[in-house]
Design a protein around this motif. Structure first.
Motif, PDB file in Angstrom:
ATOM      1  N   LEU A  56       0.989  -1.258   0.412  1.00  0.00           N
ATOM      2  CA  LEU A  56       0.456  -0.048  -0.124  1.00  0.00           C
ATOM      3  C   LEU A  56       1.219   1.165  -0.068  1.00  0.00           C
ATOM      4  O   LEU A  56       2.245   1.513   0.821  1.00  0.00           O
ATOM      5  N   PRO A  57       0.274   2.342  -0.573  1.00  0.00           N
ATOM      6  CA  PRO A  57       0.988   3.432  -0.885  1.00  0.00           C
ATOM      7  C   PRO A  57       1.602   3.768   1.202  1.00  0.00           C
ATOM      8  O   PRO A  57       0.673   3.924   2.033  1.00  0.00           O
ATOM      9  N   SER A  58       2.629   5.053   0.875  1.00  0.00           N
ATOM     10  CA  SER A  58       2.672   5.309   2.327  1.00  0.00           C
ATOM     11  C   SER A  58       1.718   6.114   2.597  1.00  0.00           C
ATOM     12  O   SER A  58       1.999   5.838   4.668  1.00  0.00           O
ATOM     13  N   CYS A  59       0.976   6.781   2.368  1.00  0.00           N
ATOM     14  CA  CYS A  59       0.318   7.552   2.928  1.00  0.00           C
ATOM     15  C   CYS A  59      -0.811   7.203   4.035  1.00  0.00           C
ATOM     16  O   CYS A  59      -1.225   6.976   5.068  1.00  0.00           O
ATOM     17  N   ILE A  60      -0.920   5.514   2.901  1.00  0.00           N
ATOM     18  CA  ILE A  60      -2.312   4.308   3.595  1.00  0.00           C
ATOM     19  C   ILE A  60      -1.697   3.693   4.703  1.00  0.00           C
ATOM     20  O   ILE A  60      -2.557   4.006   5.808  1.00  0.00           O
ATOM     21  N   MET A  61      -0.569   3.433   4.258  1.00  0.00           N
ATOM     22  CA  MET A  61      -0.180   2.696   5.467  1.00  0.00           C
ATOM     23  C   MET A  61       0.171   3.498   6.971  1.00  0.00           C
ATOM     24  O   MET A  61       0.116   3.350   8.454  1.00  0.00           O
ATOM     25  N   GLY A  62       0.875   4.706   7.056  1.00  0.00           N
ATOM     26  CA  GLY A  62       0.489   6.044   7.971  1.00  0.00           C
ATOM     27  C   GLY A  62      -0.423   5.732   8.708  1.00  0.00           C
ATOM     28  O   GLY A  62      -0.750   5.885   9.612  1.00  0.00           O
ATOM     29  N   ARG A  63      -1.916   6.079   8.422  1.00  0.00           N
ATOM     30  CA  ARG A  63      -3.092   5.861   8.425  1.00  0.00           C
ATOM     31  C   ARG A  63      -3.167   5.024   9.224  1.00  0.00           C
ATOM     32  O   ARG A  63      -3.924   4.550  10.759  1.00  0.00           O
ATOM     33  N   ALA A  64      -3.406   3.640   8.890  1.00  0.00           N
ATOM     34  CA  ALA A  64      -3.485   2.028   8.973  1.00  0.00           C
ATOM     35  C   ALA A  64      -2.388   1.807  10.078  1.00  0.00           C
ATOM     36  O   ALA A  64      -3.443   0.817  10.636  1.00  0.00           O
ATOM     37  N   MET A  65      -1.603   2.015  10.263  1.00  0.00           N
ATOM     38  CA  MET A  65      -0.538   1.404  11.080  1.00  0.00           C
ATOM     39  C   MET A  65      -1.189   1.830  12.407  1.00  0.00           C
ATOM     40  O   MET A  65      -0.777   1.602  13.968  1.00  0.00           O
ATOM     41  N   LYS A  66      -2.658   2.906  12.550  1.00  0.00           N
ATOM     42  CA  LYS A  66      -2.778   3.359  14.190  1.00  0.00           C
ATOM     43  C   LYS A  66      -4.304   2.765  14.497  1.00  0.00           C
ATOM     44  O   LYS A  66      -4.423   3.021  15.382  1.00  0.00           O
ATOM     45  N   GLU A  67      -4.606   1.750  13.812  1.00  0.00           N
ATOM     46  CA  GLU A  67      -6.029   1.582  12.997  1.00  0.00           C
ATOM     47  C   GLU A  67      -4.944  -0.643  13.783  1.00  0.00           C
ATOM     48  O   GLU A  67      -4.144  -0.728  14.045  1.00  0.00           O
ATOM     49  N   THR A  68      -6.900  -1.153  14.388  1.00  0.00           N
ATOM     50  CA  THR A  68      -6.295  -2.224  15.279  1.00  0.00           C
ATOM     51  C   THR A  68      -6.169  -3.611  13.701  1.00  0.00           C
ATOM     52  O   THR A  68      -7.146  -3.683  12.898  1.00  0.00           O
ATOM     53  N   TYR A  69      -5.586  -4.464  14.209  1.00  0.00           N
ATOM     54  CA  TYR A  69      -5.266  -5.383  13.026  1.00  0.00           C
ATOM     55  C   TYR A  69      -5.496  -6.839  13.985  1.00  0.00           C
ATOM     56  O   TYR A  69      -5.194  -6.665  15.032  1.00  0.00           O
ATOM     57  N   LEU A  85      -7.304  -8.588   9.359  1.00  0.00           N
ATOM     58  CA  LEU A  85      -8.664  -7.492   9.073  1.00  0.00           C
ATOM     59  C   LEU A  85      -8.419  -6.448   9.774  1.00  0.00           C
ATOM     60  O   LEU A  85      -7.547  -6.624  11.126  1.00  0.00           O
ATOM     61  N   ARG A  86      -8.825  -5.429   8.882  1.00  0.00           N
ATOM     62  CA  ARG A  86      -8.518  -4.035   9.449  1.00  0.00           C
ATOM     63  C   ARG A  86      -9.818  -3.727  10.019  1.00  0.00           C
ATOM     64  O   ARG A  86     -10.593  -3.219   8.818  1.00  0.00           O
ATOM     65  N   ASP A  87     -10.517  -3.637  11.139  1.00  0.00           N
ATOM     66  CA  ASP A  87     -11.296  -3.406  11.514  1.00  0.00           C
ATOM     67  C   ASP A  87     -12.967  -4.558  10.235  1.00  0.00           C
ATOM     68  O   ASP A  87     -12.470  -5.737  10.670  1.00  0.00           O
ATOM     69  N   GLU A  88     -13.127  -4.258   9.599  1.00  0.00           N
ATOM     70  CA  GLU A  88     -13.713  -4.500   7.938  1.00  0.00           C
ATOM     71  C   GLU A  88     -13.639  -5.168   7.058  1.00  0.00           C
ATOM     72  O   GLU A  88     -14.142  -5.666   5.989  1.00  0.00           O
ATOM     73  N   GLU A  89     -12.215  -4.789   7.096  1.00  0.00           N
ATOM     74  CA  GLU A  89     -11.390  -4.846   5.937  1.00  0.00           C
ATOM     75  C   GLU A  89     -10.316  -6.247   5.637  1.00  0.00           C
ATOM     76  O   GLU A  89      -9.929  -6.399   6.899  1.00  0.00           O
ATOM     77  N   ILE A  90     -11.051  -7.190   4.279  1.00  0.00           N
ATOM     78  CA  ILE A  90      -9.425  -8.131   4.390  1.00  0.00           C
ATOM     79  C   ILE A  90      -8.614  -7.837   3.484  1.00  0.00           C
ATOM     80  O   ILE A  90      -8.716  -7.210   3.038  1.00  0.00           O
ATOM     81  N   LEU A  91      -7.777  -7.320   4.421  1.00  0.00           N
ATOM     82  CA  LEU A  91      -6.211  -7.227   3.877  1.00  0.00           C
ATOM     83  C   LEU A  91      -5.946  -7.968   3.537  1.00  0.00           C
ATOM     84  O   LEU A  91      -4.796  -7.533   2.505  1.00  0.00           O
ATOM     85  N   TRP A  92      -5.490  -9.210   3.932  1.00  0.00           N
ATOM     86  CA  TRP A  92      -4.619 -10.637   3.095  1.00  0.00           C
ATOM     87  C   TRP A  92      -5.573 -11.440   3.629  1.00  0.00           C
ATOM     88  O   TRP A  92      -5.738 -11.753   4.630  1.00  0.00           O
ATOM     89  N   GLU A  93      -4.843 -12.604   2.500  1.00  0.00           N
ATOM     90  CA  GLU A  93      -5.435 -13.972   2.951  1.00  0.00           C
ATOM     91  C   GLU A  93      -4.472 -14.891   2.797  1.00  0.00           C
ATOM     92  O   GLU A  93      -3.467 -14.886   1.518  1.00  0.00           O
ATOM     93  N   ASN A  94      -4.304 -16.573   2.877  1.00  0.00           N
ATOM     94  CA  ASN A  94      -4.049 -16.851   2.631  1.00  0.00           C
ATOM     95  C   ASN A  94      -4.078 -18.221   2.999  1.00  0.00           C
ATOM     96  O   ASN A  94      -4.837 -18.648   4.388  1.00  0.00           O
ATOM     97  N   SER A  95      -3.756 -19.771   2.584  1.00  0.00           N
ATOM     98  CA  SER A  95      -4.444 -21.075   2.594  1.00  0.00           C
ATOM     99  C   SER A  95      -3.052 -21.842   2.600  1.00  0.00           C
ATOM    100  O   SER A  95      -2.617 -21.774   1.708  1.00  0.00           O
ATOM    101  N   GLU A 115       3.356 -16.796  11.630  1.00  0.00           N
ATOM    102  CA  GLU A 115       4.442 -15.282  11.385  1.00  0.00           C
ATOM    103  C   GLU A 115       4.686 -14.836  10.396  1.00  0.00           C
ATOM    104  O   GLU A 115       4.463 -13.714   9.960  1.00  0.00           O
ATOM    105  N   GLU A 116       4.120 -15.231   9.266  1.00  0.00           N
ATOM    106  CA  GLU A 116       3.786 -14.691   8.391  1.00  0.00           C
ATOM    107  C   GLU A 116       3.231 -13.445   8.320  1.00  0.00           C
ATOM    108  O   GLU A 116       3.156 -11.900   7.654  1.00  0.00           O
ATOM    109  N   ALA A 117       2.095 -13.454   8.306  1.00  0.00           N
ATOM    110  CA  ALA A 117       1.068 -12.410   8.695  1.00  0.00           C
ATOM    111  C   ALA A 117       1.447 -11.693   9.505  1.00  0.00           C
ATOM    112  O   ALA A 117       1.054 -10.364   9.251  1.00  0.00           O
ATOM    113  N   ARG A 118       1.941 -11.583  10.359  1.00  0.00           N
ATOM    114  CA  ARG A 118       2.729 -10.433  11.711  1.00  0.00           C
ATOM    115  C   ARG A 118       3.525  -9.659  11.233  1.00  0.00           C
ATOM    116  O   ARG A 118       3.877  -9.073  11.395  1.00  0.00           O
TER     117      ARG A 118
END
Length: 363
Positions: A56-69, A85-95, A115-118
């Motif tokens: 994600l662009p740094s401006c979006i990451m800067g906002r997201a870093m303050k939110e709950t994952y 998830l960030r609130d109700e957003e799915i940001l990443w998934e893997n199987s 660990e991959e997600a973290r």
């Protein structure tokens, strides 16, 4: 909510994929499903069998870093599905495949997935959904037919050994129910999820809280709908699970045609083309599902019943018979009947619910 468009960083063409958009999912009208990052396809790159989202662009990451994952992991007999998830957003998934040889193998693979997600997101809570009776008071996993190496074992110490974060552990169907409930438009009341696939899972949400019963588990898939029916893997006879899953659907088709049965999707296609044997399979399936729904209706009188799992996409073929049986058998009809519909999260319900419930309990 205003829709935002994010232009991802350029990615190499080799190995490029496009993730699914929610616009392609059968989301029911009126259901709140706020997952902004899926509103537009986002490129991802395949690396050693894993899928990583584009930066994600740094401006979006800067906002997201303050939110709950929050991270959710849905553990199945063949695969472990995870999502951040960030609130109700799915940001990443893997199987990844489930390691079933031993408990140490299993938890080793689970630790790598976490660990991959973290490594990608500042996860603050984690939820794990197991296909098991989960004893919340003793922190033990009971009755795991698909993961026998974990049967009657402690889960607290192995997870704490690799995860220094708050986490929850619960039955996979319970967490899927919480996910479907959390992203539905109707809140409050009594909400029941039935997952129909290789087994029948049930999850119950009352007043916004999971109902866990004594010692933390309920199993609606093992109510009896045919007293002299087939032996269930649980040891009982004629459970809802012995009549409304993939196996009995295929066995019925095979017995009617005296031929090997195709997979459920193919039986469904044949039914939609008018083949009588296929139609009979779904009428039988719907009848027994209707008996199960009648029991749930008479006992709980729920506001909403949602059908999920791998067979829910065939609901148009079995639900008419199920509803007719419910209307005929239910004591409360015509004074009260629930809204009955298919789920919106499909195979994401487990990890979405696990992540949301972890955030709900520890956020």
């Amino acid at each position: 909510m205003e829709k935002r468009t994010v232009n991802p960083a350029p990615m190499p063409q080799e190995g490029r994929k496009t993730e699914y958009s929610l616009e392609n999912l059968p989301v029911q009208k009126g259901v709140s499903f706020v997952v902004e990052s899926f509103l537009s396809p986002r490129p991802s790159v395949a690396t050693q069998g894993h899928r990583f989202p584009s930066p994600l662009p740094s401006c979006i990451m800067g906002r997201a870093m303050k939110e709950t994952y929050s991270l959710g992991v849905d553990i199945g007999g063949s695969a472990m599905k995870a999502g951040v998830l960030r609130d109700e957003e799915i940001l990443w998934e893997n199987s990844v495949p489930t390691k079933k040889g031993s408990a140490s193998e299993f938890y080793g693979a689970l630790a790598l997935l976490v660990e991959e997600a973290r490594a990608l997101f500042p996860v603050s809570t984690v939820g794990f959904g197991f296909p098991a009776l989960v004893d919340q008071s003793l922190h033990r996993l009971l009755r795991l037919p698909n993961l026998p190496a974990l049967t009657d074992t402690d889960y607290l110490a192995p997870i704490k050994s690799f995860l220094p974060l708050p986490f929850i552990v619960d039955n996979d169907a319970n967490l899927a129910a919480f996910g479907e409930y959390s992203l539905s438009s109707k809140k409050g009341g009594t909400f029941l999820l039935l997952t129909l696939g290789s087994g029948v899972g049930t999850g119950l949400v009352i007043g916004g809280n999971l109902f866990l019963g004594n010692r933390g588990f309920i199993e609606g898939g093992h109510i009896v709908v045919e007293p002299e029916g087939k032996i269930c893997p649980c040891g009982s006879r004629g459970c809802l699970e012995t009549e409304t899953t993939i196996r009995p659907l295929k066995e019925t088709y095979s017995s009617l045609t005296n031929a090997p049965s195709p997979e459920p999707a193919e039986i469904g296609e044949r039914a939609r083309k008018g083949e009588e044997a296929a139609l009979q399979c779904f009428r039988r399936f719907g009848y027994y599902l209707g008996l199960g729904l009648t029991t749930f209706q008479n006992l709980l009188n729920p506001d909403t019943i949602v059908l999920g799992g791998g067979l829910s996409h065939l609901a148009d073929l079995f639900l008419p018979t199920a509803l007719a049986t419910l209307r005929e058998r239910s004591y409360t009809y015509p004074h009260s009947l629930p809204e009955i519909r298919t789920g919106t999260l499909l195979n994401r319900a487990g990890f979405v619910g696990a992540a949301l419930y972890a955030a709900h309990k520890h956020g």
